[in-house]
Design a protein around this motif. Structure first.
Motif, mmCIF file in Angstrom:
data_model
loop_
_atom_site.group_PDB
_atom_site.id
_atom_site.type_symbol
_atom_site.label_atom_id
_atom_site.label_comp_id
_atom_site.label_asym_id
_atom_site.label_seq_id
_atom_site.Cartn_x
_atom_site.Cartn_y
_atom_site.Cartn_z
ATOM 1 N N LEU A 29 8.234 3.908 -4.221
ATOM 2 C CA LEU A 29 7.808 3.964 -2.825
ATOM 3 C C LEU A 29 6.323 4.307 -2.703
ATOM 4 O O LEU A 29 5.610 3.730 -1.876
ATOM 5 C CB LEU A 29 8.639 5.000 -2.072
ATOM 6 N N VAL A 30 5.873 5.245 -3.514
ATOM 7 C CA VAL A 30 4.474 5.667 -3.441
ATOM 8 C C VAL A 30 3.541 4.528 -3.856
ATOM 9 O O VAL A 30 2.502 4.288 -3.225
ATOM 10 C CB VAL A 30 4.244 6.917 -4.309
ATOM 11 N N THR A 31 3.893 3.808 -4.927
ATOM 12 C CA THR A 31 2.986 2.791 -5.489
ATOM 13 C C THR A 31 3.087 1.437 -4.803
ATOM 14 O O THR A 31 2.126 0.666 -4.821
ATOM 15 C CB THR A 31 3.281 2.609 -6.977
ATOM 16 N N SER A 32 4.245 1.134 -4.184
ATOM 17 C CA SER A 32 4.431 -0.219 -3.643
ATOM 18 C C SER A 32 4.746 -0.246 -2.152
ATOM 19 O O SER A 32 4.103 -0.977 -1.386
ATOM 20 C CB SER A 32 5.564 -0.930 -4.416
ATOM 21 N N MET A 33 5.733 0.553 -1.737
ATOM 22 C CA MET A 33 6.233 0.404 -0.385
ATOM 23 C C MET A 33 5.313 1.020 0.657
ATOM 24 O O MET A 33 5.170 0.481 1.758
ATOM 25 C CB MET A 33 7.625 1.048 -0.279
ATOM 26 N N ILE A 34 4.692 2.144 0.329
ATOM 27 C CA ILE A 34 3.839 2.792 1.330
ATOM 28 C C ILE A 34 2.664 1.901 1.754
ATOM 29 O O ILE A 34 2.392 1.768 2.959
ATOM 30 C CB ILE A 34 3.351 4.159 0.811
ATOM 31 N N PRO A 35 1.927 1.242 0.812
ATOM 32 C CA PRO A 35 0.865 0.328 1.265
ATOM 33 C C PRO A 35 1.385 -0.792 2.154
ATOM 34 O O PRO A 35 0.728 -1.179 3.129
ATOM 35 C CB PRO A 35 0.298 -0.211 -0.053
ATOM 36 N N ILE A 36 2.578 -1.313 1.812
ATOM 37 C CA ILE A 36 3.139 -2.388 2.630
ATOM 38 C C ILE A 36 3.435 -1.880 4.047
ATOM 39 O O ILE A 36 3.151 -2.562 5.043
ATOM 40 C CB ILE A 36 4.416 -2.947 1.970
ATOM 41 N N LEU A 37 3.989 -0.689 4.142
ATOM 42 C CA LEU A 37 4.295 -0.131 5.459
ATOM 43 C C LEU A 37 3.032 0.140 6.269
ATOM 44 O O LEU A 37 3.002 -0.092 7.484
ATOM 45 C CB LEU A 37 5.088 1.166 5.286
#
Length: 633
Positions: free
Chosen positions: A34-42
């Motif tokens: 989540l920290v490395t991939s999903m948070i930037p997307i959100l």
């Protein structure tokens, strides 16, 4: 013992907090992803959402402004055209000539008919004209009305001469055109009609500008409705008009026409929004309310539009991004579950059952299968054996505890239920009646009622009303015994009468006042009983002006250590407190206040009953409610 228990509780709490800080392997992997991939997307998605929302909202506001400006211009043009018709009428020399003849009673019938035909000639100059009326200075009314088709009954003008005169004065007092608010008129073939009116005074310029009458042009409200909706194509919206006094001139719900929406300019915005929300024309969706003022007339043109299209356009733009994010998260969950399933399945099954046991579900057991590691299998088997033994012990303890409670309650209430006396009292009662000792009979009857009340389902539930009726009987006996030598006051609100409490809660405390409190006092005994509803329970207070209780007795009661009350004079008080704690499972609160030689007050806080059972789902804060109630008395 108590210290050891506190230390054990502290260790368990510290161990629980330490376990909460630890995270499983699956959670660590999920958080890393989540920290490395999903948070930037959100973050990108939220930024995109904000920009799209801003653009669409601004476009919507521009469209609303254009619609309001267009409506304002169309309204001004249309009203000016009807004003021209009004001008033609009040400046028509023939109209002025006929009105002078009517005011002078010259061939009145002929003059009125000629004037009516003249008005009819103006009737079809513009659409939506429903009535043209002239009120002369002398009070004569001449009109042509297409709704009623009558020459004697107008669809909207009042028949009262005083009302007509008041209308005349309102129009004649102004030099310019006046517009009267929309109101309901009569019925026609098209149903109910709503009209607003333009009026102007009629002046005879040949007679030193003398006002000889007023003309009223009645226009169908559908004209205003058409103007309001004319510029709103493609919008999920509607428009309405309000005059300078807040009176509705045009509105989708016709029954609201002529009613006032606001009284002061300060409450105008809030009033329009509240009115729009009350209509629920957009099925509960959020609405946007904008208005513009026609400065020439002081009217407000109000536009109510739905936000559903704005939100819909934004949501359509976000569906693709949200779908991608959700798909990625779902794929992550599936991959992580497959990775950790093999090595954590057995541990999780044991942990899950242990957690359910911590929540009171003691019947669940760990299922042992062939895939489970041997070490975990040993733990699971031992845990199952331990829980079987624990359940057996808990059930046994419950049975013993219930037997103890039943025995204690039966032993305590045996003192209050002298059943064998009832039949004897009944016999004595008939003897007293036979000797015409009616006061004695009344006293014996009350005593028998008290005994019967105690015998019948002695540990059951009764309403406050029943306990109140019993208490009145008991106090009446005391009045007879003491020859009206004391005063008593009972204050129980009527709304509390249907509530349920256990039987004979008052009796031991009231009796204690008579036996001990009033003994040897130099003043007239007084007893006050009060009951009130607090947030989650009932508050009961029993106060007397007797000799008071010793300080050590008051302290023991307030500390809940009533078991330590030991001497003969305190036995009844001890049993009463113990009985209340048994009935209410330790959730009742008993507090005492006393000053030796002055007074005693016993306060009781009881939790509420629901269907004759304590409501466990309610958080019982009896101590807090008692302290709050005591602070207000």
């Amino acid at each position: 013992m108590e210290k050891s228990h506190r230390e054990k509780s502290h260790r368990e709490k510290r161990h629980l907090n330490w376990n909460k800080k630890r995270k499983s392997l699956g959670i660590k992997l999920l958080l890393s992803f989540l920290v490395t991939s999903m948070i930037p997307i959100l973050v990108i998605n939220l930024f995109s959402y904000y920009n799209i929302f801003k653009i669409v909202t601004e476009n919507h506001k521009d469209f609303v402004k254009y619609h309001l400006s267009h409506t304002k211009a169309a309204l001004g043009t249309s009203l000016e055209s009807y004003g021209d018709v009004l001008y033609q009428i009040y400046s028509d020399d023939n109209v002025i000539y006929l009105i002078n003849r009517i005011n002078n009673d010259e061939e009145l019938v002929v003059s009125k008919n000629q004037l009516r035909r003249t008005l009819r000639g103006y009737f079809y100059v513009k659409d939506y004209i429903k009535d043209i009326s002239i009120l002369t200075e002398g009070g004569t009314l001449v009109f042509y009305d297409s709704i009623t088709g009558s020459t004697t009954r107008s669809s909207w003008l009042p028949e009262s001469l005083d009302a007509q005169r008041e209308l005349y004065e309102a129009c004649a007092s102004k030099k310019d055109i006046s517009i009267l608010p929309t109101e309901r008129a009569g019925y026609s073939g098209n149903g109910e009609n709503y009209l607003f009116h333009m009026c102007h005074r009629i002046v005879d310029f040949k007679r030193q500008n003398k006002t000889i009458g007023v003309v009223l042009l009645s226009i169908d409200e559908k004209m205003l409705e058409g103007i309001c909706m004319g510029g709103g194509e493609g919008m999920d919206a509607y428009c309405f008009l309000a005059d300078q006094d807040g009176v509705l001139l045009s509105f989708p719900q016709k029954e609201r026409l002529g009613t006032s929406v606001w009284k002061t300019d300060e409450e105008k915005n809030q009033a329009y929004r509240k009115l729009a929300e009350q209509q629920d024309m957009f099925h509960g969706e959020s609405v946007s309310v904008d208005y513009i003022q026609d400065s020439e007339r002081g009217w407000d043109i109000v536009n109510v539009s739905s936000q559903s299209k704005v939100l819909g356009e934004i949501n359509e733009q976000q569906k693709l991004t949200i779908g991608f994010v959700l798909s990625s998260m779902l794929l992550l969950v599936v991959v992580m579950a497959c990775m950790i399933q093999g090595m954590t399945k057995s541990v999780k099954s044991v942990v899950r059952i242990m957690q359910s046991a911590g929540k009171g579900q003691l019947q669940k057991r760990v299922e042992v299968d062939a895939k489970m590691p041997s070490e975990i299998e040993v733990i699971a088997n031992q845990y199952n054996i331990m829980m079987d033994r624990l359940v057996a012990l808990v059930e046994k303890e419950k049975e013993l505890d219930q037997e103890k409670k039943d025995a204690e309650i039966a032993a305590l209430e045996a003192q209050l239920n002298p059943h064998f006396l009832y039949n004897t009292l009944d016999t004595i009662n008939w003897i007293a009646i036979g000797r015409k000792e009616f006061e004695i009979s009344r006293a014996i009857t009350s005593l028998a009622s008290i005994l019967r009340y105690g015998i019948d389902n002695s540990n059951g539930m009764v309403t406050v009303q029943e306990e109140y009726d019993w208490l009145k009987q008991y106090l009446m006996l005391q009045q007879i015994r003491l020859k009206d030598g004391f005063e008593s006051t009972i204050h129980i609100p009527l709304e509390l009468m249907p509530y349920q409490i256990h039987k004979l809660l008052f009796q031991p405390f009231v009796e204690n006042s008579f036996i001990h409190g009033f003994k040897g006092i130099p003043r007239k005994p007084k007893l006050k009983i009060q009951m009130e509803r607090v947030e989650k329970g009932l508050w009961i207070a029993i106060k007397d002006n007797g000799r008071g209780m010793p300080k050590e007795v008051t302290q023991l009661l307030n500390l809940g250590k009533f078991q330590e009350l030991g001497n003969k004079g305190q036995l009844g008080l001890k049993n009463a407190c113990y009985r209340i704690q048994l009935y209410y499972e330790g959730r009742a609160i008993i507090q005492a206040e006393s000053e030796e030689g002055a007074y005693t007050r016993i306060s009781i806080m009881l939790p509420l009953y629901v269907n004759q059972r304590l409501e466990d789902s309610l958080e019982w804060t009896g101590k807090k409610d008692y302290e709050s109630r005591s602070g207000r008395r």
